[in-house]
Design an enzyme around this catalytic site. Structure first.
Site, short mmCIF file in Angstrom:
data_model
loop_
_atom_site.label_atom_id
_atom_site.label_comp_id
_atom_site.label_asym_id
_atom_site.label_seq_id
_atom_site.Cartn_x
_atom_site.Cartn_y
_atom_site.Cartn_z
N ARG A 161 0.85 -1.19 0.00
CA ARG A 161 0.00 0.00 0.00
C ARG A 161 0.89 1.24 0.00
O ARG A 161 2.02 1.21 0.50
CB ARG A 161 -0.92 0.02 1.23
CG ARG A 161 -2.06 -0.99 1.18
CD ARG A 161 -3.09 -0.62 0.10
NE ARG A 161 -4.22 -1.54 0.06
CZ ARG A 161 -4.32 -2.57 -0.77
NH1 ARG A 161 -3.33 -2.84 -1.60
NH2 ARG A 161 -5.39 -3.34 -0.76
N HIS A 183 -1.42 0.93 -9.95
CA HIS A 183 -2.14 0.02 -9.05
C HIS A 183 -2.80 -1.11 -9.83
O HIS A 183 -4.00 -1.38 -9.70
CB HIS A 183 -3.20 0.79 -8.24
CG HIS A 183 -3.53 0.11 -6.94
ND1 HIS A 183 -3.85 0.79 -5.78
CD2 HIS A 183 -3.61 -1.21 -6.60
CE1 HIS A 183 -4.12 -0.06 -4.81
NE2 HIS A 183 -3.98 -1.29 -5.29
#
Length: 308
Positions: free
Chosen positions: A223, A271
């Site tokens: 993350r 992502h």
């Protein structure tokens, strides 16, 4: 009773169509077009808006459509609401393929050669083999364990680090903050697949990079909140980090003026390392909805104490 789909930064049509097909006797609605918020007991979501749980008085389950839940936690979630996530073999293998691509691209100098090509510069350089390469996996949960095992099977030397001790064949495992330095020193690649928790937020920081051997390559597919971005830029400048392959960021999409865009040793992907596929994940979602209705134990339920 109904199921509400709340998506941001993710296409929604396939999810709606397939979930409606799997739950033919259940009303499936797309936020914000909710006929009666009191009827919503189950939310299927990715990056919902702030305050989302407060709009549904009878909410029982929040189902993340990813492997993580940090994107849900900007809003306090009452203890009466259960949180579940996706654990999917397709997610694990996609993650492995992505990080393997980064490692092989790096050891075989593919991107430097491409840059040299743009300059019409014939510049042979030495390369490393798989047998000569050590990788450290941060996070040995469902995905990290799978990635570590597959690297072992390919012939890499593999180390792993996690919050609690793990026993994985072929992996030299470390646990706890007191063993972090041993895990990340004397390694060529650090691959971060940790969950984002209060304990792991900002873990990729100045002290962390000081523990690294010179010219380590960082791959962050965990993350964005794991990484202190300015500390990485300093580590690159000081040759602690040779290259950084980054798929996740504190702010997404990455702002146009962010220094990562123009740093020649940072490689940005949007992502996409491991994207939840509606075909492989929705059966879990439908199963959890039926379990909720039957007051049965949910699958892949998250412990709020651990954060995963």
């Amino acid at each position: 009773m109904s199921v509400a789909i709340i998506f941001n930064q993710k296409p929604i049509d396939d999810w709606f169509d397939k979930l409606a097909e799997l739950l033919p006797e259940t009303k499936v609605e797309i936020y914000p077009e909710i006929e009666n918020p009191n009827d919503v007991e189950f939310i299927v979501t990715w990056k919902p808006h702030v305050g989302y749980v407060n709009e549904f008085p009878n909410l029982k389950v929040v189902q993340s459509v990813g492997a993580g839940i940090d994107h849900l936690l900007h809003t306090p979630i009452p203890s009466t609401i259960n949180i579940t996530r996706i654990v999917d073999p397709a997610l694990k293998h996609d993650m492995f393929e992505h990080v393997l691509t980064c490692v092989l691209t790096s050891i075989k100098n593919i991107l430097p050669y491409y840059k040299a090509q743009l300059e019409k510069n014939w510049r042979p350089t030495s390369y490393k083999t798989i047998a000569e390469t050590t990788v450290t996996i941060l996070g040995l949960g469902e995905i990290g364990k799978d990635v570590a095992t597959k690297f072992v099977n390919l012939g890499f030397t593999v180390k792993g680090w996690s919050n609690s001790p793990k026993n994985i064949e072929g992996v030299e495992s470390f646990s706890g903050l007191n063993e972090l330095e041993n895990a990340i020193s004397q390694t060529d690649f650090i691959i971060n697949i940790l969950p984002l928790t209060a304990q792991t937020e900002g873990i990729l920081n100045e002290q962390f990079f000081e523990f690294c051997s010179d010219n380590t390559v960082l791959i962050n597919v965990g993350r964005g909140g794991h990484l202190v971005e300015n500390d990485l830029l300093t580590a690159i400048k000081n040759n602690k980090i040779k290259e950084a392959y980054l798929d996740v960021f504190i702010e997404e999409p990455l702002p146009e003026n962010h220094p990562f865009w123009t740093n020649s040793q940072v490689y940005v992907t949007p992502h996409i390392a491991s994207m939840t596929n509606a075909n492989t994940a929705l059966e879990q979602v439908a199963d959890n909805y039926k379990r909720m209705k039957n007051e049965e134990t949910l699958i892949n339920q998250v412990s709020m104490e651990r954060g995963y």
